[in-house]
Design an enzyme around this catalytic site. Sequence first.
Site, PDB file in Angstrom:
ATOM      1  N   VAL A  41      -4.808   3.283  -7.396  1.00  0.00           N
ATOM      2  CA  VAL A  41      -6.397   2.274  -6.559  1.00  0.00           C
ATOM      3  C   VAL A  41      -7.703   3.258  -6.230  1.00  0.00           C
ATOM      4  CG1 VAL A  41      -6.699   1.116  -4.937  1.00  0.00           C
ATOM      5  CG2 VAL A  41      -5.534   0.528  -5.902  1.00  0.00           C
ATOM      6  N   CYS A  94       4.240  -3.350  -5.512  1.00  0.00           N
ATOM      7  CA  CYS A  94       3.401  -3.843  -4.832  1.00  0.00           C
ATOM      8  C   CYS A  94       3.772  -5.380  -3.914  1.00  0.00           C
ATOM      9  CB  CYS A  94       2.205  -4.534  -5.110  1.00  0.00           C
ATOM     10  SG  CYS A  94       1.054  -3.532  -5.392  1.00  0.00           S
ATOM     11  N   ASN A 111      -0.097 -12.165  -3.620  1.00  0.00           N
ATOM     12  CA  ASN A 111       0.992 -11.403  -4.271  1.00  0.00           C
ATOM     13  C   ASN A 111       2.261 -11.882  -3.620  1.00  0.00           C
ATOM     14  OD1 ASN A 111      -1.239  -9.249  -5.477  1.00  0.00           O
ATOM     15  ND2 ASN A 111       0.557  -7.863  -3.970  1.00  0.00           N
TER      16      ASN A 111
HETATM   17  P1  NAD Z   1      -0.926   5.546  -4.252  1.00  0.00           P
HETATM   18  O1  NAD Z   1       0.807   6.820  -4.117  1.00  0.00           O
HETATM   19  O2  NAD Z   1      -0.104   6.103  -6.203  1.00  0.00           O
HETATM   20  O3  NAD Z   1      -1.868   6.440  -3.761  1.00  0.00           O
HETATM   21  C1  NAD Z   1      -1.974   7.100  -2.672  1.00  0.00           C
HETATM   22  C2  NAD Z   1      -2.542   8.287  -2.562  1.00  0.00           C
HETATM   23  O4  NAD Z   1      -3.445   8.554  -1.297  1.00  0.00           O
HETATM   24  C3  NAD Z   1      -1.465   9.893  -2.691  1.00  0.00           C
HETATM   25  O5  NAD Z   1      -2.098  10.531  -3.633  1.00  0.00           O
HETATM   26  C4  NAD Z   1      -1.768  10.173  -1.675  1.00  0.00           C
HETATM   27  O6  NAD Z   1      -1.302  11.487  -1.520  1.00  0.00           O
HETATM   28  C5  NAD Z   1      -2.948  10.157  -0.879  1.00  0.00           C
HETATM   29  N1  NAD Z   1      -3.220  10.429   0.663  1.00  0.00           N
HETATM   30  C6  NAD Z   1      -2.475   9.563   1.592  1.00  0.00           C
HETATM   31  N2  NAD Z   1      -2.512  10.223   2.626  1.00  0.00           N
HETATM   32  C7  NAD Z   1      -3.835  10.902   2.676  1.00  0.00           C
HETATM   33  C8  NAD Z   1      -4.576  11.008   3.467  1.00  0.00           C
HETATM   34  N3  NAD Z   1      -4.786  10.887   5.215  1.00  0.00           N
HETATM   35  N4  NAD Z   1      -5.848  11.603   2.813  1.00  0.00           N
HETATM   36  C9  NAD Z   1      -5.389  12.200   1.613  1.00  0.00           C
HETATM   37  N5  NAD Z   1      -5.344  11.304   1.052  1.00  0.00           N
HETATM   38  C10 NAD Z   1      -4.106  10.649   0.967  1.00  0.00           C
HETATM   39  O7  NAD Z   1      -0.743   3.962  -3.929  1.00  0.00           O
HETATM   40  P2  NAD Z   1      -1.227   3.963  -4.814  1.00  0.00           P
HETATM   41  O8  NAD Z   1      -0.528   2.710  -5.633  1.00  0.00           O
HETATM   42  O9  NAD Z   1      -2.343   2.830  -5.503  1.00  0.00           O
HETATM   43  O10 NAD Z   1      -1.724   2.142  -3.704  1.00  0.00           O
HETATM   44  C11 NAD Z   1      -2.628   2.275  -2.807  1.00  0.00           C
HETATM   45  C12 NAD Z   1      -3.094   1.190  -1.585  1.00  0.00           C
HETATM   46  O11 NAD Z   1      -3.313   0.386  -2.859  1.00  0.00           O
HETATM   47  C13 NAD Z   1      -1.357   0.562  -1.209  1.00  0.00           C
HETATM   48  O12 NAD Z   1      -1.962   0.044   0.396  1.00  0.00           O
HETATM   49  C14 NAD Z   1      -1.055  -0.282  -2.326  1.00  0.00           C
HETATM   50  O13 NAD Z   1      -0.092  -1.453  -1.580  1.00  0.00           O
HETATM   51  C15 NAD Z   1      -2.957  -1.193  -2.654  1.00  0.00           C
HETATM   52  N6  NAD Z   1      -2.343  -1.713  -3.403  1.00  0.00           N
HETATM   53  C16 NAD Z   1      -1.962  -0.505  -5.000  1.00  0.00           C
HETATM   54  C17 NAD Z   1      -1.901  -2.006  -6.300  1.00  0.00           C
HETATM   55  C18 NAD Z   1      -1.450  -0.959  -7.966  1.00  0.00           C
HETATM   56  O14 NAD Z   1      -1.244  -2.240  -8.542  1.00  0.00           O
HETATM   57  N7  NAD Z   1      -1.201   0.227  -7.288  1.00  0.00           N
HETATM   58  C19 NAD Z   1      -2.698  -2.980  -6.506  1.00  0.00           C
HETATM   59  C20 NAD Z   1      -3.221  -3.108  -5.713  1.00  0.00           C
HETATM   60  C21 NAD Z   1      -3.344  -3.471  -4.206  1.00  0.00           C
END
Ligand code: NAD
Length: 454
Positions: A11, A263, A211
């Site tokens: 995201v 998700c 979702n």
């Molecule tokens: P992800 O695990 O791919 O990415 C999260 C990133 O955040 C990681 O790279 C991690 O290193 C970084 N991170 C964590 N704490 C940090 C900090 N304090 N400082 C800097 N970086 C930090 O997660 P994602 O799939 O992108 O999902 C993120 C959020 O979005 C979740 O809540 C998820 O439910 C939501 N979401 C995801 C999707 C999807 O398709 N993946 C779609 C809609 C919503």
Amino acid sequence: MKITVIGAGYVGLVSAACFSDFGYEVTCVDRDPRKLALLESGKIPIYEQGLEPIVAANRAAGRLVFTDRLKDAVAQADVVLIAVGTPTREGEDAADLSFVYAAGEEIAKAMQGFTVIVTKSTVPVGTAAKLREIMSRARPDGDFEVASNPEFMREGSAVEDFLRPDRVVVGVGSERAEKVMSQLYRPLTAKNVPLLVTSCEAAEIIKYAANTFLATRIAFVNQLADLCEKVGADIEDVARGMGLDKRIGLQFLSPGPGFGGSCFPKDTRALVHTARQQGHPFSIVENVIAANEQRKVALADRIQQAVGGTLAGKRIALLGIAFKAETDDIRDAAALTVIPELQRRGASVAAFDPVAMDNGRQSLDAVQWCADAYSAAIGADAAVILTEWNVFRGLDLKRMARDMRQPVLVDFRNLFPIADAKASGMAYHSIGRPSVVPKGGQKADVIPFKSGAV
Ligand code: NAD
């Protein structure tokens, strides 16, 4: 407008890239040195169509920067988007918000001047209010607003979804937050994308409701497919007959191995947890989760039946590790349940996925990783399709069958028309459709999905 995005995951990275493509100056912060090194060298750490050229162009234009220096990145920002993970808390159903709150505290200490802090991560209702509290405590003199801006992008079409969303939802608690958020999304609203402004609480619930509703459709069509198997109806006809009704629609009516991914499993559980906390159990969703879990466990039973009743000494070719096509994400994928279960029952597993094998290697043991579907099938007692990759749709089944020990295909995605399966000479078991058993071949009844192992 200067934007800082915390988190360069699915995201965060897509949001940062697309906002920079609108012309904003964007800094994307992550604390994972491996991810940052890849991004710095012009590589994209995830598989997401169309992302690479946008990142490259905006980096070259100096509008998109990657860093681990949260403090500097936040100090210059007008808007800070939090896009860190919110996984399920260990041993519970609740969402783990520790990454969100930790980021909030760090942001509070670093921000300078009026800043809008936005939760883009999927967070339970009440999180914006709690974040506001935590940040005020960390920075009593801070001039900031918290807004909620849930993200609806789908992995596999995330860039397209971000640039052309059905709607943008923004939860705010003040007019000045609304003003900044409306400005942030002007490039989209100018193209007639609806902007729905709500309270933070409503925005938070909307994401879980969307979702959970989609997950419920999947669980529904899966159980409907099981009924079709019992009564001799073809689920593909039934789903189309239902979906052509405009009130229902055709999307999310494909039967399969059960929903997975980063998700739906965690978000359904988090909503159930919130409802329980409020003394208002969400029994429909509780049943959806249970049905989906049982389904994943029962996958191994179906494969076992298809290969003649025992998996001991059998070789299974597993096609598709990703939780769905067009992504390398394997979080909560069916493969993570079914492969260890096949191995536990004595089978060896050879596997192929077009893009998810690197992730697979990190999470699965004793799997023979293969260069393509045909090599995985050599000497196999069954080939099992778990992910609906396009590259599997055109498989030459006759060619595959020639190299197999038993020409059996278990297709958990219904990729092949029954007529093609018949013509291939393979035994073919799909979902919610009659099994194909070649003339003279042994009838291998596929047991219906049910709870409990064989
Ligand atoms: P992800 O695990 O791919 O990415 C999260 C990133 O955040 C990681 O790279 C991690 O290193 C970084 N991170 C964590 N704490 C940090 C900090 N304090 N400082 C800097 N970086 C930090 O997660 P994602 O799939 O992108 O999902 C993120 C959020 O979005 C979740 O809540 C998820 O439910 C939501 N979401 C995801 C999707 C999807 O398709 N993946 C779609 C809609 C919503």
